[in-house]
Scaffold this active site. Structure first.
Site, PDB file in Angstrom:
ATOM      1  N   CYS A 115      22.883  52.099  -1.072  1.00  0.00           N
ATOM      2  CA  CYS A 115      22.461  50.814  -1.636  1.00  0.00           C
ATOM      3  C   CYS A 115      20.939  50.728  -1.680  1.00  0.00           C
ATOM      4  O   CYS A 115      20.354  50.334  -2.694  1.00  0.00           O
ATOM      5  CB  CYS A 115      23.043  49.676  -0.796  1.00  0.00           C
ATOM      6  SG  CYS A 115      22.662  48.019  -1.419  1.00  0.00           S
ATOM      7  N   CYS A 116      20.275  51.112  -0.578  1.00  0.00           N
ATOM      8  CA  CYS A 116      18.808  51.105  -0.541  1.00  0.00           C
ATOM      9  C   CYS A 116      18.231  52.046  -1.597  1.00  0.00           C
ATOM     10  O   CYS A 116      17.208  51.751  -2.210  1.00  0.00           O
ATOM     11  CB  CYS A 116      18.301  51.513   0.834  1.00  0.00           C
ATOM     12  SG  CYS A 116      18.540  50.291   2.145  1.00  0.00           S
ATOM     13  N   CYS A 198      15.949  42.500   2.542  1.00  0.00           N
ATOM     14  CA  CYS A 198      16.999  41.818   1.794  1.00  0.00           C
ATOM     15  C   CYS A 198      17.705  40.809   2.694  1.00  0.00           C
ATOM     16  O   CYS A 198      17.891  41.056   3.888  1.00  0.00           O
ATOM     17  CB  CYS A 198      18.004  42.835   1.254  1.00  0.00           C
ATOM     18  SG  CYS A 198      17.353  43.936  -0.017  1.00  0.00           S
ATOM     19  N   CYS A 201      20.661  41.883   4.942  1.00  0.00           N
ATOM     20  CA  CYS A 201      20.342  42.963   5.873  1.00  0.00           C
ATOM     21  C   CYS A 201      19.238  42.595   6.860  1.00  0.00           C
ATOM     22  O   CYS A 201      18.698  43.477   7.543  1.00  0.00           O
ATOM     23  CB  CYS A 201      19.929  44.214   5.097  1.00  0.00           C
ATOM     24  SG  CYS A 201      21.232  44.857   4.035  1.00  0.00           S
ATOM     25  N   CYS A 226      14.710  52.894   5.092  1.00  0.00           N
ATOM     26  CA  CYS A 226      15.540  52.809   3.894  1.00  0.00           C
ATOM     27  C   CYS A 226      15.293  53.932   2.896  1.00  0.00           C
ATOM     28  O   CYS A 226      15.960  54.005   1.876  1.00  0.00           O
ATOM     29  CB  CYS A 226      15.321  51.461   3.200  1.00  0.00           C
ATOM     30  SG  CYS A 226      13.619  51.179   2.724  1.00  0.00           S
TER      31      CYS A 226
END
Length: 260
Positions: A115-116, A198, A201, A226
């Site tokens: 995702c990162c 985010c 997170c 990340c």
């Protein structure tokens, strides 16, 4: 309103201004990567004092806090600096969510890093393309992954110079300068968020936790990067690369900066 800095803080501040001036002179295309955290707004304030303008960008992942997005307007109104917002590829985001779910990042480190990679690393690669240097607000005391952070290094991941001018600063140094110079900052900091990412997170930290304990808090401490700063988790021997024609006069090894 701004107030006079103490002698020690004035030396720190003047050193950062001088360092940013040198970076701007050697790399007029250098860009500051801003998460709209307090270190970044301090550096934006510093950049606004320089005669040579440098670009500022942020990675708008689509999952930032409203307070973070609002800082773009704050910076424009205060300094006249337009922060470039880099967005992820919508198709890549949609495909990832379709395959793994909207909150897959909670399931494993691999899915979180995927995702990162989509929301942050790929947009960063686009933001840095064609540039010779970038600047970050990283500091050594922020987490266990940054304790040996150099003040500058050759970034093998993205293929350009990387500068961390606040590497040796403490949180107390940063906040003292912020308050003395009346520098705007993200209001999330007043709600217990020393490190801001985010929204799903990031959480507020508890007393005694390190500054990045609220980032990916469900993971082990040594995995909490990340991919933007992959070298923080890599082997920490001095970074070496051959000097190329036209490079500024930085040493081939940045070992000296690790002890500064």
């Amino acid at each position: 309103m701004p107030t006079p800095l103490t002698a020690s803080l004035s030396r720190l501040w003047q050193a950062v201004l001088a360092r940013l001036g040198e970076i701007a002179a050697d790399h007029p295309d250098a860009v500051l990567a801003s998460s709209m955290g307090v270190e970044d707004t301090l550096l934006i304030h510093a950049l606004a004092q320089l005669p040579q303008p440098l670009g500022v960008f942020m990675l708008d992942t689509g999952r930032l806090h409203a307070e973070t997005i609002a800082m773009v307007d704050v910076i424009r109104e205060r300094y006249g600096i337009v922060v470039q917002r880099m967005h992820p590829d919508p198709a890549a985001v949609q495909a990832h969510v379709a395959a793994h779910g909207e909150f897959a990042f909670y399931e494993s480190v691999a899915l979180r890093k995927e995702c990162c990679g989509i929301r942050k690393v790929e947009p960063l690669r686009r933001a840095l393309a064609g540039h010779t240097a970038w600047i970050t607000g990283q500091r050594r005391e922020q987490s266990v992954t940054r304790t040996e952070l150099p003040e500058f290094q050759w970034d093998e991941t993205f293929g350009l110079w990387k500068f961390n001018p606040l590497a040796a600063w403490t949180s107390e140094d940063v906040w003292a300068v912020i308050r003395a110079l009346d520098i705007p900052y993200n209001p999330l900091h007043d709600r217990g968020y020393p490190s801001i990412g985010c929204e799903p997170c990031t959480r507020a930290v508890r007393p005694g936790e390190d500054a990045r304990a609220g980032r990916w808090w469900w993971e082990q401490r040594d995995s909490r990067e990340c991919g933007l700063h992959a070298s923080n988790l890599a082997d920490r021997r001095p970074l070496v690369r051959p000097r190329r024609a036209g490079d500024p006069a930085y040493p081939d090894s940045v070992e000296s900066s690790l002890s500064s």
